[in-house]
Design a protein around this motif. Structure first.
Motif, PDB file in Angstrom:
ATOM      1  N   ILE A 153      60.009  47.566  44.039  1.00  0.00           N
ATOM      2  CA  ILE A 153      59.959  46.128  43.802  1.00  0.00           C
ATOM      3  C   ILE A 153      58.753  45.493  44.490  1.00  0.00           C
ATOM      4  O   ILE A 153      57.987  44.750  43.888  1.00  0.00           O
ATOM      5  N   PHE A 154      58.575  45.809  45.753  1.00  0.00           N
ATOM      6  CA  PHE A 154      57.474  45.213  46.496  1.00  0.00           C
ATOM      7  C   PHE A 154      56.132  45.790  46.070  1.00  0.00           C
ATOM      8  O   PHE A 154      55.114  45.106  46.092  1.00  0.00           O
ATOM      9  N   ALA A 155      56.144  47.045  45.694  1.00  0.00           N
ATOM     10  CA  ALA A 155      54.902  47.662  45.251  1.00  0.00           C
ATOM     11  C   ALA A 155      54.386  46.942  44.005  1.00  0.00           C
ATOM     12  O   ALA A 155      53.185  46.756  43.827  1.00  0.00           O
ATOM     13  N   GLU A 156      55.321  46.520  43.188  1.00  0.00           N
ATOM     14  CA  GLU A 156      54.963  45.790  41.976  1.00  0.00           C
ATOM     15  C   GLU A 156      54.333  44.437  42.337  1.00  0.00           C
ATOM     16  O   GLU A 156      53.327  44.024  41.765  1.00  0.00           O
ATOM     17  N   VAL A 157      54.923  43.770  43.303  1.00  0.00           N
ATOM     18  CA  VAL A 157      54.360  42.507  43.778  1.00  0.00           C
ATOM     19  C   VAL A 157      52.949  42.750  44.308  1.00  0.00           C
ATOM     20  O   VAL A 157      52.005  42.014  44.001  1.00  0.00           O
ATOM     21  N   ALA A 158      52.824  43.810  45.078  1.00  0.00           N
ATOM     22  CA  ALA A 158      51.538  44.116  45.692  1.00  0.00           C
ATOM     23  C   ALA A 158      50.463  44.335  44.636  1.00  0.00           C
ATOM     24  O   ALA A 158      49.317  43.916  44.793  1.00  0.00           O
ATOM     25  N   ARG A 159      50.864  44.972  43.554  1.00  0.00           N
ATOM     26  CA  ARG A 159      49.882  45.200  42.499  1.00  0.00           C
ATOM     27  C   ARG A 159      49.436  43.887  41.872  1.00  0.00           C
ATOM     28  O   ARG A 159      48.269  43.690  41.562  1.00  0.00           O
ATOM     29  N   GLY A 160      50.386  42.987  41.710  1.00  0.00           N
ATOM     30  CA  GLY A 160      50.040  41.663  41.185  1.00  0.00           C
ATOM     31  C   GLY A 160      49.083  40.944  42.120  1.00  0.00           C
ATOM     32  O   GLY A 160      48.099  40.340  41.694  1.00  0.00           O
ATOM     33  N   ILE A 161      49.365  41.043  43.383  1.00  0.00           N
ATOM     34  CA  ILE A 161      48.504  40.409  44.382  1.00  0.00           C
ATOM     35  C   ILE A 161      47.098  40.988  44.315  1.00  0.00           C
ATOM     36  O   ILE A 161      46.111  40.275  44.234  1.00  0.00           O
ATOM     37  N   GLU A 162      47.043  42.313  44.320  1.00  0.00           N
ATOM     38  CA  GLU A 162      45.728  42.942  44.405  1.00  0.00           C
ATOM     39  C   GLU A 162      44.890  42.681  43.161  1.00  0.00           C
ATOM     40  O   GLU A 162      43.681  42.471  43.255  1.00  0.00           O
ATOM     41  N   ASP A 163      45.536  42.669  42.015  1.00  0.00           N
ATOM     42  CA  ASP A 163      44.777  42.416  40.786  1.00  0.00           C
ATOM     43  C   ASP A 163      44.099  41.053  40.829  1.00  0.00           C
ATOM     44  O   ASP A 163      42.922  40.915  40.485  1.00  0.00           O
ATOM     45  N   ILE A 164      44.862  40.057  41.231  1.00  0.00           N
ATOM     46  CA  ILE A 164      44.283  38.715  41.265  1.00  0.00           C
ATOM     47  C   ILE A 164      43.272  38.599  42.399  1.00  0.00           C
ATOM     48  O   ILE A 164      42.208  37.994  42.248  1.00  0.00           O
ATOM     49  N   ALA A 165      43.580  39.191  43.524  1.00  0.00           N
ATOM     50  CA  ALA A 165      42.653  39.165  44.658  1.00  0.00           C
ATOM     51  C   ALA A 165      41.312  39.738  44.213  1.00  0.00           C
ATOM     52  O   ALA A 165      40.251  39.160  44.446  1.00  0.00           O
ATOM     53  N   ASN A 166      41.390  40.850  43.556  1.00  0.00           N
ATOM     54  CA  ASN A 166      40.219  41.533  43.054  1.00  0.00           C
ATOM     55  C   ASN A 166      39.412  40.634  42.122  1.00  0.00           C
ATOM     56  O   ASN A 166      38.192  40.545  42.209  1.00  0.00           O
ATOM     57  N   MET A 167      40.133  39.962  41.269  1.00  0.00           N
ATOM     58  CA  MET A 167      39.508  39.059  40.311  1.00  0.00           C
ATOM     59  C   MET A 167      38.692  37.971  41.019  1.00  0.00           C
ATOM     60  O   MET A 167      37.663  37.545  40.534  1.00  0.00           O
ATOM     61  N   TYR A 168      39.171  37.537  42.161  1.00  0.00           N
ATOM     62  CA  TYR A 168      38.473  36.489  42.909  1.00  0.00           C
ATOM     63  C   TYR A 168      37.641  37.066  44.059  1.00  0.00           C
ATOM     64  O   TYR A 168      37.278  36.371  44.982  1.00  0.00           O
ATOM     65  N   HIS A 169      37.421  38.375  43.988  1.00  0.00           N
ATOM     66  CA  HIS A 169      36.597  39.051  44.990  1.00  0.00           C
ATOM     67  C   HIS A 169      37.137  39.001  46.404  1.00  0.00           C
ATOM     68  O   HIS A 169      36.365  38.855  47.369  1.00  0.00           O
ATOM     69  N   TYR A 170      38.412  39.092  46.510  1.00  0.00           N
ATOM     70  CA  TYR A 170      39.000  39.235  47.832  1.00  0.00           C
ATOM     71  C   TYR A 170      39.515  40.661  47.988  1.00  0.00           C
ATOM     72  O   TYR A 170      39.897  41.293  47.002  1.00  0.00           O
ATOM     73  N   ASN A 171      39.567  41.119  49.211  1.00  0.00           N
ATOM     74  CA  ASN A 171      40.260  42.376  49.486  1.00  0.00           C
ATOM     75  C   ASN A 171      41.512  42.062  50.261  1.00  0.00           C
ATOM     76  O   ASN A 171      41.631  40.993  50.843  1.00  0.00           O
ATOM     77  N   ILE A 172      42.432  42.993  50.260  1.00  0.00           N
ATOM     78  CA  ILE A 172      43.672  42.732  50.979  1.00  0.00           C
ATOM     79  C   ILE A 172      43.916  43.760  52.076  1.00  0.00           C
ATOM     80  O   ILE A 172      43.682  44.954  51.905  1.00  0.00           O
ATOM     81  N   ILE A 173      44.367  43.260  53.204  1.00  0.00           N
ATOM     82  CA  ILE A 173      44.828  44.138  54.273  1.00  0.00           C
ATOM     83  C   ILE A 173      46.338  44.149  54.184  1.00  0.00           C
ATOM     84  O   ILE A 173      46.979  43.101  54.213  1.00  0.00           O
ATOM     85  N   LEU A 174      46.880  45.320  54.017  1.00  0.00           N
ATOM     86  CA  LEU A 174      48.299  45.493  53.745  1.00  0.00           C
ATOM     87  C   LEU A 174      49.035  45.936  55.009  1.00  0.00           C
ATOM     88  O   LEU A 174      48.647  46.906  55.648  1.00  0.00           O
ATOM     89  N   VAL A 186      50.875  35.147  40.916  1.00  0.00           N
ATOM     90  CA  VAL A 186      50.873  33.687  41.057  1.00  0.00           C
ATOM     91  C   VAL A 186      50.667  33.277  42.513  1.00  0.00           C
ATOM     92  O   VAL A 186      49.945  32.323  42.807  1.00  0.00           O
ATOM     93  N   SER A 187      51.282  33.999  43.424  1.00  0.00           N
ATOM     94  CA  SER A 187      51.123  33.607  44.822  1.00  0.00           C
ATOM     95  C   SER A 187      49.690  33.828  45.286  1.00  0.00           C
ATOM     96  O   SER A 187      49.138  33.027  46.034  1.00  0.00           O
ATOM     97  N   MET A 188      49.080  34.903  44.812  1.00  0.00           N
ATOM     98  CA  MET A 188      47.681  35.127  45.182  1.00  0.00           C
ATOM     99  C   MET A 188      46.797  34.053  44.570  1.00  0.00           C
ATOM    100  O   MET A 188      45.886  33.553  45.212  1.00  0.00           O
ATOM    101  N   ARG A 189      47.094  33.693  43.342  1.00  0.00           N
ATOM    102  CA  ARG A 189      46.309  32.646  42.696  1.00  0.00           C
ATOM    103  C   ARG A 189      46.428  31.332  43.459  1.00  0.00           C
ATOM    104  O   ARG A 189      45.455  30.618  43.671  1.00  0.00           O
ATOM    105  N   LEU A 190      47.648  31.053  43.864  1.00  0.00           N
ATOM    106  CA  LEU A 190      47.877  29.830  44.636  1.00  0.00           C
ATOM    107  C   LEU A 190      47.079  29.881  45.936  1.00  0.00           C
ATOM    108  O   LEU A 190      46.447  28.899  46.344  1.00  0.00           O
ATOM    109  N   LEU A 191      47.091  31.042  46.545  1.00  0.00           N
ATOM    110  CA  LEU A 191      46.370  31.186  47.812  1.00  0.00           C
ATOM    111  C   LEU A 191      44.865  30.957  47.627  1.00  0.00           C
ATOM    112  O   LEU A 191      44.221  30.315  48.456  1.00  0.00           O
ATOM    113  N   THR A 192      44.313  31.462  46.543  1.00  0.00           N
ATOM    114  CA  THR A 192      42.867  31.242  46.324  1.00  0.00           C
ATOM    115  C   THR A 192      42.575  29.748  46.227  1.00  0.00           C
ATOM    116  O   THR A 192      41.583  29.278  46.766  1.00  0.00           O
TER     117      THR A 192
END
Lengths: 334, 334
Positions: free
Chosen positions: B74-95, B300-306
């Motif tokens: 479940i969380f891995a799926e969330v993480a993938r959503g986060i990373e995809d959007i982060a990537n799109m906005y040129h952010y990296n994530i520390i997990l 969505v949460s990553m998008r909101l964060l950007t």
DNA sequence: CTGTTAGCGCGTTCAA
DNA sequence: TTGAACGCGCTAACAG
């Protein structure tokens, strides 16, 4: 706005060097001074700036991890192993999905290097010359994780995928099966695809069974593709009595496909796979599989990386973890 | 050893300011100069040092992600959503895994802040005052992700867990079930545990059915605990005709437990859950479940964060994503 | 045991 | 359109 080491120094009536010492647990500080500094830190709510630290010390205590897809249970398990050990040694990890796409892999390797990671864990598809090239420009240690490396120059930790497949098929052979099909991954994928397919062929060959390519289907690792492949096998004139699947998920698809055709596992058709993910015991009948120790692969590779980063000498820079067969209920005699 | 912006400047015969400009795509550079600089960069194999950049610009283009456990699908799926959007906005994530342990959560939040992340995505257990305290000292935006927040002060994105549970149970009610058991998570867990339990109670209440605590078992989210709970229910004098499980995995355990007792799903006992992970369609009968859009929650949460990081104004700082029921085969009429 | 002084590699005014 | 100079916050000699 932000409170720096300098503010703390002033507040505590010492020099910034002293503050730096206490923050870094340098023993050369009189206990009384140390106490004063701690109080000042507390009062001001000082938080060390790791970026500044990284610039000055040339160490970031973070490692880069390139992974195919974190939402894949197998890799997520590796990632957990990595993070646990990283955490233990006070490293953080920057996680990048690269979907086994070469371009994406090269790109993230470079941005990770720009971020000055202290080391790199690479989990990907084939390691090409381009990868080697990128690795060479890194002046930090790199270890391949659950990924094979033809060149053999880069430290790595993995299982022997070909042997794992071989052992799975051998198990089927020992039960008297001779018509054994395989649901493979793409042959472009060196470890899971190609190596496992080679293991399958070698096992048949050793048993004196002619290879028959109508008994091999290429899947995409997903449940549905396993089911589709199985459907194809069932409709064959001479259907196989056993199936070897390159992954658990496809194997589960296969099991359900068999059952949907009114047949039984293992009495009509036996199924075995490589992976042994948590799902293996969440099907009926429970899946017999060769266990890939994913968590350990992650943990061991991270541990190896810490040694490399600390320039400790390692005796084994290419570690092959053992695999073992976990017998459950999906394999029976012919 | 390492080539800096200064080396490039010398090589190209310009000042380091100019090199900085071309690296940062500042338009105020004559094309010819730009070209010279690019060539010098190429020749020297220059790689910008993101740490130095971070120190000078006070931006690291990395965000921190605290997650309960990346090896949980479940969380891995969330993480993938986060990373995809982060990537799109040129952010990296520390997990960072924190296992929903408060101490660990607070600790990683602090080290993430020390690393000067530009923002924080928090996915954890309950958000306590201590958390709020830690968040307050951060001067970067934070968004809660798949986590509830009693105080309601922190931006967040999640589904309404209570409603989701309510809808699941309502579905059972509509099929005529009145003896409905629940396999719950720990009530200490606000969203998955407590909220879903409340939804269950509310649905019963609305239907005029008295709450009976012999029909509730607390599991630990794992397959086995679902199976154990179900075993308990089956051995009851008046066994339930339907079971609501807080998660897919426990539901699958329950289904197998039912089948192991020689009963059938759904004709003897119906099963429904909340999650709708990939596993839901990998059981027989396939599991009916209320779908939690995990990938979207992450995205969505990553998008909101950007947006927050760019100081754009957001109209909705507390977003509740819709859930829906996915009807498959594990629920039948009474 | 403590303070002074240089950088670490780069962004960013401010002038030119 | 370009360059000189300063500072980001901290570590690491080097003195004392």
């Amino acid at each position: 706005m932000t409170v720096t080491i300098y503010d703390v120094a002033r507040e505590a009536g010492v020099s910034m060097a002293t503050v730096s010492r206490v923050v870094n647990n340098n023993p050369n500080v009189k206990p009384a001074t140390r106490k004063k500094v701690y109080e000042a830190i507390e009062r001001l709510g000082y938080r060390p700036n790791a970026v500044a630290r990284g610039l000055a010390s040339k160490k970031t205590t973070t490692v880069g991890v390139v992974i195919p897809d974190i939402s894949n249970a197998i890799f997520a398990e590796v990632a957990r192993g990595i993070e646990d050990i990283a955490n233990m040694y006070h490293y953080n990890i920057i996680l990048c999905n690269a979907d086994k796409k070469k371009d994406k892999e090269i790109r993230v390797i470079n941005t990770l290097l720009e971020k000055q990671v202290d080391g790199l864990l690479f989990m990907g598809g084939a390691v090409t010359d381009e990868h080697l090239q990128a690795f060479k420009t890194a002046n930090v240690p790199i270890v391949l994780c659950a990924t094979s490396d033809e060149s053999g120059q880069i430290p790595s930790v993995d299982i022997n995928h070909e042997d794992a497949a071989y052992d799975a098929v051998k198990n089927l052979l020992e039960q008297g099966h001779t018509r054994i099909a395989m649901i493979s991954g793409t042959l472009q994928d060196p470890s899971i695809g190609y190596a496992r397919f080679q293991g399958y062929k070698r096992a048949l060959e050793n048993a004196g069974i002619a290879y028959d390519d109508t008994l091999v289907r290429i899947g995409n690792y997903r449940y549905e593709s396993g089911a589709d492949a199985m459907k194809y096998f069932i409709e064959l004139d001479k259907r196989p009595t056993a199936v070897f699947s390159a992954t658990d998920e496809m194997a589960i698809g296969a099991i359900h496909s068999i059952q949907d055709h009114g047949l039984k596992v293992p009495s009509d058709i036996s199924v075995i796979s490589v992976d042994n993910s948590r799902m293996a015991s969440m099907v009926r009948p429970q899946l017999t599989a060769v266990a890939q120790p994913m968590y350990d692969i992650g943990a061991v590779s991270m541990r190896l990386l810490t040694k490399l980063m600390k320039k400790e000498n390692v005796d084994q820079s290419k570690v092959v973890l053992p695999h073992e067969i976990v017998v459950r209920q999906s394999v029976g005699g012919v």
